[in-house]
Design a protein around this motif. Sequence first.
Motif, PDB file in Angstrom:
ATOM      1  N   HIS A  70      76.960  29.616  52.626  1.00 48.40           N
ATOM      2  CA  HIS A  70      75.543  29.583  52.262  1.00 48.40           C
ATOM      3  C   HIS A  70      75.340  28.443  51.282  1.00 48.40           C
ATOM      4  O   HIS A  70      75.936  28.412  50.203  1.00 48.40           O
ATOM      5  CB  HIS A  70      75.093  30.896  51.623  1.00 48.40           C
ATOM      6  CG  HIS A  70      73.640  30.881  51.237  1.00 48.40           C
ATOM      7  ND1 HIS A  70      72.615  30.963  52.158  1.00 48.40           N
ATOM      8  CD2 HIS A  70      73.044  30.749  50.015  1.00 48.40           C
ATOM      9  CE1 HIS A  70      71.455  30.893  51.538  1.00 48.40           C
ATOM     10  NE2 HIS A  70      71.687  30.761  50.241  1.00 48.40           N
ATOM     11  N   SER A 106      69.104  33.114  58.064  1.00 50.23           N
ATOM     12  CA  SER A 106      68.558  33.849  56.933  1.00 50.23           C
ATOM     13  C   SER A 106      69.330  35.143  56.715  1.00 50.23           C
ATOM     14  O   SER A 106      70.175  35.549  57.522  1.00 50.23           O
ATOM     15  CB  SER A 106      67.078  34.167  57.179  1.00 50.23           C
ATOM     16  OG  SER A 106      66.964  35.154  58.185  1.00 50.23           O
ATOM     17  N   GLN A 123      72.735  27.373  59.544  1.00 51.06           N
ATOM     18  CA  GLN A 123      72.662  28.438  58.539  1.00 51.06           C
ATOM     19  C   GLN A 123      71.456  29.330  58.823  1.00 51.06           C
ATOM     20  O   GLN A 123      70.351  28.843  59.046  1.00 51.06           O
ATOM     21  CB  GLN A 123      72.541  27.801  57.151  1.00 51.06           C
ATOM     22  CG  GLN A 123      72.614  28.767  55.994  1.00 51.06           C
ATOM     23  CD  GLN A 123      72.803  28.018  54.694  1.00 51.06           C
ATOM     24  OE1 GLN A 123      73.885  27.509  54.411  1.00 51.06           O
ATOM     25  NE2 GLN A 123      71.757  27.922  53.892  1.00 51.06           N
ATOM     26  N   ARG A 163      76.166  35.090  61.761  1.00 49.11           N
ATOM     27  CA  ARG A 163      76.030  34.529  60.414  1.00 49.11           C
ATOM     28  C   ARG A 163      77.206  33.602  60.120  1.00 49.11           C
ATOM     29  O   ARG A 163      78.365  34.014  60.222  1.00 49.11           O
ATOM     30  CB  ARG A 163      76.001  35.650  59.380  1.00 49.11           C
ATOM     31  CG  ARG A 163      75.713  35.167  57.960  1.00 49.11           C
ATOM     32  CD  ARG A 163      75.860  36.323  56.966  1.00 49.11           C
ATOM     33  NE  ARG A 163      75.033  37.444  57.376  1.00 49.11           N
ATOM     34  CZ  ARG A 163      73.725  37.500  57.183  1.00 49.11           C
ATOM     35  NH1 ARG A 163      73.100  36.490  56.606  1.00 49.11           N
ATOM     36  NH2 ARG A 163      73.035  38.545  57.580  1.00 49.11           N
TER      37      ARG A 163
END
Length: 406
Positions: A206, A194, A192, A202
């Motif tokens: 989340h 930022s 994961q 990505r």
Amino acid sequence: MSSNAPEPPSPTTSPDQYAPAPVKRQLRDMAGPPDTSNWSSSSPLASLALKVAQLPDGPINALCGASAGVASGIVTCPLDVIKTRLQAQGSFRPRKYTGPTRAVYKGLTGTARVIWREDGVRGLYRGLGPMLLGYIPTWAVYMSTYESTKEFLNQRMENKWLARTLASVAAGGCSTLVTNPIWVVKTRLMSQVSARASDDHRPPWHYKNTFDAFRKMYAKEGVASFYSGLSPALLGLTHVAIQFPLYEFLKMKFTGLEMGKTDANMENMHWFGIASATVLSKIVATSATYPHEVLRTRLQTQQRSLPTQSHDHVSFRGGQSGTEYQTRPPGTSSSDGMVNLPRYRGVVRTCAVILHEEGWRAFYNGMGTNMVRAVPAAVTTMMTFESLKMVHQKLKNEGRRLRDEE
């Protein structure tokens, strides 16, 4: 036999272990009075020694193994995060993207700089919670199963190498089946990134923390998601089938003792021999079996989803709504009603996809970092395990002595 022949290795137990009680007392008197300054019958150490002497070896091996795993996890977590990022790199790009792969993470120091710039110290310790949560049952199950299975097989077969190999496979299989869900969550958290990271790298999820990851994965992807990557994880049994028999072989060559055994002189732990056996066995096992780790990471970081009736943004990644997520999860239906299958399906197809899209070098992504991480982790694990076993053996011997005196 020549009189100059070297003496055999020191026994792992005292020579009077099976002697009658009067003979034991006579041998102790000949060797001189033991140091009992800290072992009076009323001292806490004496009570602890008496209790330890009554415990079976199984729970002790489990406790020593769990403690060793936790110690290595704390020491090497940042390197594990870097390795996971390198292994997962390339698995989140859109399926329709045909341009060259843009590598964000490059090597150990380059990946560390990117993570530090984007996430700071917390980024280097992503997944520490499930790592520690996983190491406890993993090494507890592994060490207790390995020692008990090895002892069982040693009594029934003459080939010690085969007995150790079978014991390591059995122990690895048990620990993998028990802890695979925890390692899937750990891998998800470590991969994961930022909010400042590139969209092409990505992941489609989340998670706030370990328990949030368990909750969301169960709600959105089902129980099967916790066993993603199980097949390559079981292929990883070839790793322990090489590492632990080779470690025991090398330790016997260097110290004359098997794993978890100490000689009569408790002060002599053969640190250099243990470290050398650990480093050599880990390097050989990792070099021979590394590609399965990349396969496991790719399957674990691929989000699962049930089919829906949406025809928007069909792609392999997604699972989140919002402007920052422009794709849909695997399994969704396209406009012509065809199901959009996941990119990675099974070990063989995953190998074919990686080979076609990224080339054979992708199977060794992060191997250098993994070596830098795996060798210190293995040394920490085995040093901690052997040290705790030495303490256990000392307490056990003192407990038996006190019990005989009573």
